[in-house]
Each structure stands twice: as C-alpha cells, then as structure tokens.
Design an enzyme around this catalytic site. Structure first.
Site, PDB file in Angstrom:
ATOM      1  N   SER A 327       0.797  -1.228   0.000  1.00  0.00           N
ATOM      2  CA  SER A 327       0.000   0.000   0.000  1.00  0.00           C
ATOM      3  C   SER A 327       0.827   1.275   0.000  1.00  0.00           C
ATOM      4  CB  SER A 327      -0.949   0.002   1.204  1.00  0.00           C
ATOM      5  OG  SER A 327      -1.921  -1.015   1.070  1.00  0.00           O
ATOM      6  N   HIS A 370     -15.091  -0.459   3.171  1.00  0.00           N
ATOM      7  CA  HIS A 370     -14.947   0.880   3.744  1.00  0.00           C
ATOM      8  C   HIS A 370     -16.107   1.803   3.396  1.00  0.00           C
ATOM      9  CE1 HIS A 370     -10.684  -0.517   3.779  1.00  0.00           C
ATOM     10  NE2 HIS A 370     -10.616   0.204   4.882  1.00  0.00           N
ATOM     11  N   CYS A 383      -7.746   1.863   1.636  1.00  0.00           N
ATOM     12  CA  CYS A 383      -8.769   1.081   0.951  1.00  0.00           C
ATOM     13  C   CYS A 383      -8.233   0.573  -0.389  1.00  0.00           C
ATOM     14  CB  CYS A 383     -10.020   1.927   0.721  1.00  0.00           C
ATOM     15  SG  CYS A 383     -11.277   1.105  -0.276  1.00  0.00           S
TER      16      CYS A 383
END
Length: 639
Positions: A327, A370, A383
């Site tokens: 991420s 989310h 997310c």
C-alpha cells in the site's frame, strides 16, 4: 733474369693498390671497434651500471596509505592500522624450505601457514616479496631482526592494514577490503604494479570497491643495498607513494548505529534521506556482519554461519533487496489518476470489501469494506477497492510512468554493491519477459503495490522525499573527496500540480495523526515534528492465512514510508521488515523512532511519544545496544 723497368713499374703499382686496400680495411676495423666501444662505454653505460648494481641493490615497491573514510561529522568509518609482517624474496633466500623452517621457530606459523606461503612464493616471480606472516607482535618482529643473518631473503616490515572501528554498523555501506585474487586481476584489467604484490588489499564490496581507484593511491619505491647473503645493509633512497583520497560520506554514524540497534533481531532495512540535499543520512540492513573478519581472513566456521543464516546478513537489503511495496505504492496510483484527470480528489468509490473482474474477486484488506471513500479516506484508511477502480481508469502505462517519476523502477547511481533497479512494469516488459500479454488483473494488482511491482527501501525513501518536496530529489552518498564537495541532488520540480501533491500529503498526515489512520498508534505528539506517512503490507503467498499460523518465511512483509516535519520536511524515511506482518505494527513504530532520533540528534524525550507508550519506550531505550550507552541515560534525563 733481370726485370725490365716496365715490369718494376707494374709491380710497384700493384703493391700500392694492395697496401691501400689493406690499410683501408684495417682503418675500417679500428673505426668499427672504436664505435662499438663508444656505444658500450657511453651510450649503454647506464644499462650496464644498472645490471651491475642489481647484484647488490634491490628496488622494492612501497604500498601507499589507503584513503580514510569518515561520516558527515568526521567520525572515522575506515582506518589504517599498523601491521607488523614478515616478507620473503625467493631469489635472495636460496633454500626456501629451510629458511621457512627456521622462521617457524621464531614466529607462530602453522603447517597450513607454511604450505600456503610456500605455494605463494613459487607462484610469484623470484624477485617479488611475498608476505609470509602478518599481524605479528613486536616481540616476533624483534626475534626475526636479531636472527637476520640466519634468515636470508627474510625482512621484517611495518605496513598498514584496513580496520573498521564501527564494526557492523557500516558493513553494507563502506564494505571491506581483501587480498588481490587471480579473479580480481582478470576482472579489473588494471596494470597497476601494486596489484602484483601478494596480499595487497583492494576493495571487495561497498564504497571500498566502487571507489577503489580514489582510495588506493599511487605506489612509491625504495632502493636498498644487500650483501651476498641477501641481508639488507642500508637504504639508499626512498620515494614515498601518494596516499589515497580521503572520502567523506553523507551518512551520520550515530543515526546509523541507532537504526542498526533498533532493527536488531529482525531481517529488515531502513533508508533515511535529507529532503533538502538528497544526502543519505543512514542506510541500514539487519542483521549485519563484522567486516574486520574478512580483512583478517574469515574462518570457515564464521563464513558458514553467515551464509546459512536465514536472515541473510551478507545482503545489503536497503539497496539490493526488492519487495512488493504494498500500500505504500498507492500514492503513485493516486497521482497517476489525478494527473491524468480521470478522477478528482472529491470523487468517491464505493468499497464493499471486494471488486469483481472477469469472474475473479479482488479483495480489500478490510473484508467488510470501507463504504464510500474519496482520495483522502482511501489513503488514510488504505482502501484497496478505491485503487482497483483507479487502475482500470488510468491503466498500467501511466501508473508505471508515475512510479519512475517518483524514483521507483530506476537504478540510482550510488557507490554501493548491487544497487537494485526494482520494477515498474509495462505491457512491453511482460511481453518480453514472460511472452504473455498484459491482463487487466495485472493492473489491479500493481495499483496496490502487488503483482510485478518491486521496490527497494532506498527507492521508497526517495519516493517519500519527492512526494514531500515536489522535486526530483536524488540520493547522494559521497559528500566530499579530499575535501572537495561533491554535487548535491536537491533536484528540479517534478512537474506535478502542487495542489494535487498537497492533497496526497494531507492524507498521508492523517494516516499517522487521525484516529482512523492506519498508523495512528505510531504517531508523534510533538507538534514541531509530526510526520506524514503510509503503511504497507506486501503478500508473499496467495493463500489467505493468518501470519501467525504460517512459518516465518511465508509471512507478509511490513513496510512504512514517511517524511517529517510535515510543515517543513527535512527527512524522508522508509522501513521494510521482512516477514514482519502488518506495516502498522512492525514497520511504522520503527520509522517513528528513526524520525525522532534524526530530528532530535539523539534519543528523544518521552514527551514526543503518546503517553500510553512512555513506559515501553523508556524500557526500549534502556535496552538498545547502542555504541555509546551514555546516550540512553541522556535520553532518560530529558524525559
């Protein structure tokens, strides 16, 4: 019979011609002899004088002092230590085996040492001095000097050997030296006669190898007079060599020591870069090794221990290791989409916890999803579904182009061993490498830093620095050479919309400072030093199994990138903990400690940490295996 006047005249002319011919021949012979004598006595005088002197005069090379290495504050990283050694010249020794046997009675030489020395002596030219023993005591040298008449060809000498006073801290950065090998001679193709000296030390890895020519210096020589037995009578003259250049690196030795101590027990790496100059302040890999063992000749047992360690201590993970960035790559995907105009910061994407594509489900890390998220929320809460959607809109080519603009997928020019290029994949790359076409699913994986994408900790810190400044910050490791400052690499503008960069930075700030941020537990509470960051977790297996339920080698890598202070960035940091699990738990706390250590210039006060962490941080600081233990006491006093 009486000769006539005519016959007498003819005979006289004939004798005169013979006399002239004979006289001319004699004159030519004498002239040639004179010219030859002049050639030998005048023109070739120097050569014959040298041949005569070689019977009593030896010329020996004097290795120069190797250049020193320092950190940015002048702390010594690579030094030259005095080394007592014994050398032997075969042509002066006569019976080599007998001389070695006598020598073994005076200095500690094992059967293995004698065998190695004998082999080396006969491999080299008879006039080349071969080191038989080194790192001896003064008492050993004295014993050899006293018994010199019984040891023809043997000379005690005082030389220099490399030493690394910081031990393991800079093993992967500075590297180490070792004796010249046949492989080195073939690889280097270097005519320097110094390389022919047995056991002459050259750089084998790191800066020592990459800046070998600058550090080596130039040889000197000395002429010595010897007697019939080869014993040195006197030194006739000496011309000292030119020492190698002194190198000042950009790294901070104390910060590097802290990071190595902080990473102890982990297979991990960290990179710290000055956002204003591009200076690498620290570049650490854990575990490390003691480079002094390689200089002195590492034992088989010690080397096996290093090579068989599953944490790979010989690998410089900070520059050699490449990992899926997870991420931490999402800022790349976000900026690619924002720059291309396919999404605005306010646009939302609904996350139910997965995305369907071609009959396959691509999961978000949060199974329940989310809900509706925009750019800010997607980065703060990490997310995945938001970036799956952006990836389908912008495509892999523009994502990879943005990655390269931010410093990923490029081999940065540093004088370290095996600096990795990483990978920002494209459709052409996959076709050439795998012989297959690019799939949309490949783009979705790449958008969240998985799939084919690879980055080193060094590259991730560069990415963070470029995000923080909006400039093409490029790393610099060599600060100066012999006092001459090397160019810094603050960089030029990236050419990205500053408003879009501010949106990304603000979301990174809330990753660390908002209660819903993935790194909130690793925040800095000191307002002047608050950081902006991004957590990352990269999968090393496809099966959905909890990390604690699988062997260490199959657990996820933990990552964190950040810059600080948020309002006026000074440093950018990346941390990768191999198989550490989640980035928020394993990597973010380490990065937070590194940021505070760097900004405070020492162990920070407990007030910089959340109150709930004070006791744990106090205990950690007390137990850190720092080079200067007193600094921990200073940190407690500040608290």
């Amino acid at each position: 019979m009486k000769r006539t006047a005519k016959d007498s005249e003819f005979s006289s002319r004939k004798i005169s011609r013979r006399g002239l011919i004979m006289g001319g021949a004699q004159l030519a012979f004498v002239g040639a002899l004179g010219l030859r004598m002049r050639y030998l006595q005048v023109d070739q005088a120097d050569q014959f004088r040298m041949l005569a002197e070689e019977n009593r005069i030896n010329v020996r090379l004097l290795p120069p002092a190797r250049g020193l290495m320092f950190d940015r504050n002048g702390a010594l990283l690579a030094a030259n230590e005095q080394n007592y050694k014994i050398v032997l010249v075969r042509e002066d020794a006569g019976d080599v085996e007998e001389v070695l046997a006598r020598l073994a009675q005076l200095v500690p030489l094992t059967a293995e040492d004698l065998e190695r020395a004998t082999r080396e002596i006969y491999r080299r030219s008879p006039f080349v001095p071969v080191t038989v023993a080194d790192r001896l005591r003064w008492e050993d040298i004295s014993a050899v000097a006293v018994n010199a008449p019984a040891l023809p060809g043997v000379t005690p000498e005082v030389g220099l050997s490399r030493g690394y006073p910081r031990g393991q801290d800079f093993a992967h950065v500075v590297g180490y030296v070792g004796p010249v090998s046949d492989y080195d001679l073939e690889r280097l193709n270097d005519p320097d006669p110094l390389l022919q000296i047995p056991k002459f030390q050259i750089g084998k890895s790191g800066v020592e190898a990459k800046l070998e020519h600058e550090l080596r210096g130039k040889a000197g020589h000395r002429r010595i007079e010897v007697n019939a037995t080869g014993r040195v009578m006197r030194e006739l003259d000496r011309i000292d060599g030119e020492p190698g250049a002194n190198i000042q690196l950009s790294v901070d030795a104390d910060l590097q020591n802290f990071i190595q101590a902080r990473l102890a027990g982990e297979s991990a790496a960290a990179s710290v870069i000055d956002t204003e100059t591009g200076d690498l302040l620290a570049i650490a890999s854990s575990p490390s090794f003691d480079p002094n063992k390689f200089v002195r000749g590492i034992s088989v047992a010690d080397y096996s221990e290093l090579t068989e360690n599953k944490y790979r201590p010989l690998a410089g993970k900070a520059v050699q290791g490449t990992y899926p960035p997870g991420s931490t790559f999402k800022m790349v995907t976000a900026l690619a989409a924002l720059h291309d105009g396919v999404v605005s910061p306010e646009d939302t994407v609904y996350c139910p916890g997965y995305t369907y594509l071609g009959g396959r489900r691509f999961h978000c890390w949060k199974r329940g999803g989310h809900g509706n998220v925009n750019l800010h929320d997607s980065l703060m809460r990490s997310c995945d579904v938001y970036y799956y959607e952006l990836a389908q809109r912008v495509g892999i080519e523009k994502i990879s182009a943005m990655a390269r603009l931010l410093g990923l997928g490029e081999r940065h020019d540093l004088p370290m061993s095996a600096v990795a290029q990483g990978l920002a994949p494209t459709k052409d790359w996959k076709r050439e490498r795998h012989g297959e076409g690019w799939q949309v699913g490949d783009t979705l994986n790449a958008a969240i830093g998985q799939g084919f994408v690879l980055a080193s900790p060094l590259q991730l810190s560069i990415m963070a620095a470029r995000l923080a400044t909006g400039r093409t910050v490029t790393p610099r490791l060599v600060k100066s050479i012999n006092g001459v400052e090397q160019p810094s690499h603050a960089g030029t503008p990236l050419g990205l919309n500053e408003n879009l960069l501010r949106q990304v930075r603000r979301a990174m700030f809330d990753v660390s400072n908002s209660r819903r941020g993935t790194a909130f537990r690793s925040r800095i509470v000191e307002d002047a030093f608050r950081m902006a960051g991004k957590t990352g977790t990269s999968q090393v297996r496809s099966a959905v199994v909890r990390n604690q339920d699988v062997p260490w080698e199959q657990r996820d890598h933990a990552l964190f990138v950040c810059f600080a202070p948020f309002d006026a960035p000074k440093i950018a940091v990346s941390v990768v903990v191999e198989h550490g699990g989640g980035g928020s738990k394993a990597a973010a706390p380490v990065a937070r400690d590194i940021v505070l250590q760097a900004l405070y210039g020492g162990l920070p006060p407990l007030a910089a940490y959340p109150a709930a962490d004070h006791e744990r941080i106090r205990e950690m600081q007390r137990e850190l295996p720092l080079r200067n233990p007193s600094s921990a006491e200073d940190g407690k006093d500040q608290a």
